[in-house]
Scaffold this motif. Sequence first.
Motif: not given
Length: 268
Positions: A1-12, A22-25, A106-115
């Motif tokens: 599983m790839e994190l940025r791919h999943r972030a785009l799926e959730v954004l859609c 989904a953002a919390i998960d 850490q950049y990606y993890h930080d912004w997932l925390q924000v989401a």
Amino acid sequence: MELRHRALEVLCLSDPEEKAAAAIDLHTRKALYSIAEQAPALPLPETGLPGRPARPELRHHTAVARRSPATPEGRAVLMHAIAHIEFNAINLALDAVWRFGGMPAQYYHDWLQVAAEEAKHFRLLRDHLRTHLGHDYGDFPAHQGLWTMCEKTAGDIVARMALVPRTLEARGLDATPQIQHKLRNVATPDALAAVAILDIILREEVGHVAIGNHWYRWLCERNGLEPESHYQELTARYEAPRLKPPFNERARRAAGFTEAELAWLQQV
């Protein structure tokens, strides 16, 4: 599983509750995901990004009604507007994850925390609308000012960090205490419950703006830019809204703004 791919799926995703969950998960399970260098390519919604529900109706910010919080309907309009800001903030954080490559994990993890925290805020506000005010998200028109700046800075991560978290979202640090003051004066049970929700949001938004400040300065150092002068250049280049006092200097200091930046704000 790839994190940025999943972030785009959730954004859609267009359903607000599905997106929030989904953002919390995704944040909860972030350690299970790899992080790709290249941005994922996915079929986007016909309406484009972000995925959004059919309601609320989106209007220009000058066409969105403002009403006094002294009335129940006025408080519903106010809390709906804040809920819409928080829904957009989920999208902004997810977009920062999927769009920009070559950053530390850490950049990606930080912004997932924000989401995830923005999703929590949205749920608190939506529940408040339903349980205290007899309304739901989508009942009133809203505007897309935050997402407009997201689109304008899509090709420049430095501008994104400068003008979304540490400019537009930082405005919430200034506005929230004023909103709370008005609600305390109303002093109805729903108004005081709203004040308590805004306490949570303000505390966590300081952290979100601090994340924006951290990565903005990190990028400036990496790219050989002077943060304060470059910020002023970016605000002009991208026609960022002019910030007006009063400023919540205590919250802004906690979020990482320097004394020189605070002094500049008072002069513009």
